[in-house]
Design a protein around this motif. Sequence first.
Motif, PDB file in Angstrom:
ATOM      1  N   THR A   1      -7.420  -6.254  -1.753  1.00 52.14           N
ATOM      2  CA  THR A   1      -7.599  -7.563  -1.131  1.00 52.14           C
ATOM      3  C   THR A   1      -6.652  -8.538  -1.811  1.00 52.14           C
ATOM      4  OG1 THR A   1      -9.320  -8.243  -2.692  1.00 52.14           O
ATOM      5  CG2 THR A   1     -10.029  -7.050  -0.704  1.00 52.14           C
ATOM      6  N   ARG A   2      -6.556  -9.763  -1.267  1.00 48.93           N
ATOM      7  CA  ARG A   2      -5.651 -10.742  -1.875  1.00 48.93           C
ATOM      8  C   ARG A   2      -6.100 -11.090  -3.294  1.00 48.93           C
ATOM      9  NH1 ARG A   2      -2.459 -15.337   1.363  1.00 48.93           N
ATOM     10  NH2 ARG A   2      -0.920 -15.740  -0.259  1.00 48.93           N
TER      11      ARG A   2
ATOM     12  N   GLU B   1       2.938  -8.531  -4.384  1.00 56.95           N
ATOM     13  CA  GLU B   1       1.611  -8.826  -3.863  1.00 56.95           C
ATOM     14  C   GLU B   1       1.386  -8.128  -2.523  1.00 56.95           C
ATOM     15  OE1 GLU B   1      -1.034 -12.798  -2.666  1.00 56.95           O
ATOM     16  OE2 GLU B   1       1.047 -12.975  -3.335  1.00 56.95           O
ATOM     17  N   GLU B   2       2.380  -8.160  -1.665  1.00 56.76           N
ATOM     18  CA  GLU B   2       2.248  -7.537  -0.344  1.00 56.76           C
ATOM     19  C   GLU B   2       2.105  -6.026  -0.461  1.00 56.76           C
ATOM     20  OE1 GLU B   2       5.764  -8.923   1.505  1.00 56.76           O
ATOM     21  OE2 GLU B   2       4.970 -10.932   1.950  1.00 56.76           O
TER      22      GLU B   2
ATOM     23  N   MET C   1      -1.408  -5.196  -1.363  1.00 55.13           N
ATOM     24  CA  MET C   1      -2.317  -5.382  -0.231  1.00 55.13           C
ATOM     25  C   MET C   1      -2.157  -4.252   0.782  1.00 55.13           C
ATOM     26  SD  MET C   1      -1.967  -9.535   0.151  1.00 55.13           S
ATOM     27  CE  MET C   1      -3.127  -9.670   1.517  1.00 55.13           C
TER      28      MET C   1
END
Length: 276
Positions: free
Chosen positions: A178-179, A169-170, A173
Amino acid sequence: MKRSLLGRAWPGTAAVVLFVVFAFPVYWMFATAFKANKDIVSDTPTWFPTSPTFEHFSKAVDADGFWTLVGNSLMVTLIAVGLSLVIALLASFAVARMRFKGRKSFILVMMMAQMAPWEVMVIAYYMIVRDAEMLNSLPPLIAIYTVMVLPFTVLTLRGYVAAVPKELEESAMVDGCTRAQAFRKVIFPLLAPGLMATSLFGFITVWNEFPMVLILNKDPASQTLPLWLTSFRTTFGDDWGATMAASSLFAVPILILFVILQRKAVGGLTSGAVKG
């Protein structure tokens, strides 16, 4: 040597015995649905249909309101399962990824709700629906069934979300997502086994549910298939052939869904049980 052989043989033997014990009633149901009436009521049981007939299936399909109840069951089940998946997906992501006040209490409440027998709440639900003047309608059933399957869905998906490395996920980003985009493009595709497992559980739970619809929906036009199975009775007793045919038709959607999803569902249940 003998001990080694016995040690390897007993798990397989136990599995076969368990399979026979659980599969035989299902086989007997389907076999009886194809038997002639004389074979069904015979004092000597027949293990296979000697003269297969579709008469019982015709009687079940031609029963009053059959297709209406099929539509009711499908609509209630699909909407309730779909709503529970959407809500649980967001809730499980928040519980697994974020740290907020009351997080542990929320998880504890979900576990308690999962353990609570829903039958004890039938009277409370009846009073709420009655006061809202929504008896004999499908929306209350959809809402209740959504709440029924939510705890299991949230807890299972929470474990699966926690099993996805945060680094994925990081990284998304860092690359400009976006998240919400990282969740949709990276995390969501990895949750497919968990979503299949929970959707299968929810489908079976809602499809088979009986007490709620029995109490809340007295109008035959607003009932679902589980109540329909009780209708094959005559002044001379139960019509077992039609009952077994109706039960077979009722079980077919679940069997088809399980065959399609069983590999992913088992993986999802295992991951959700041991992660997080």
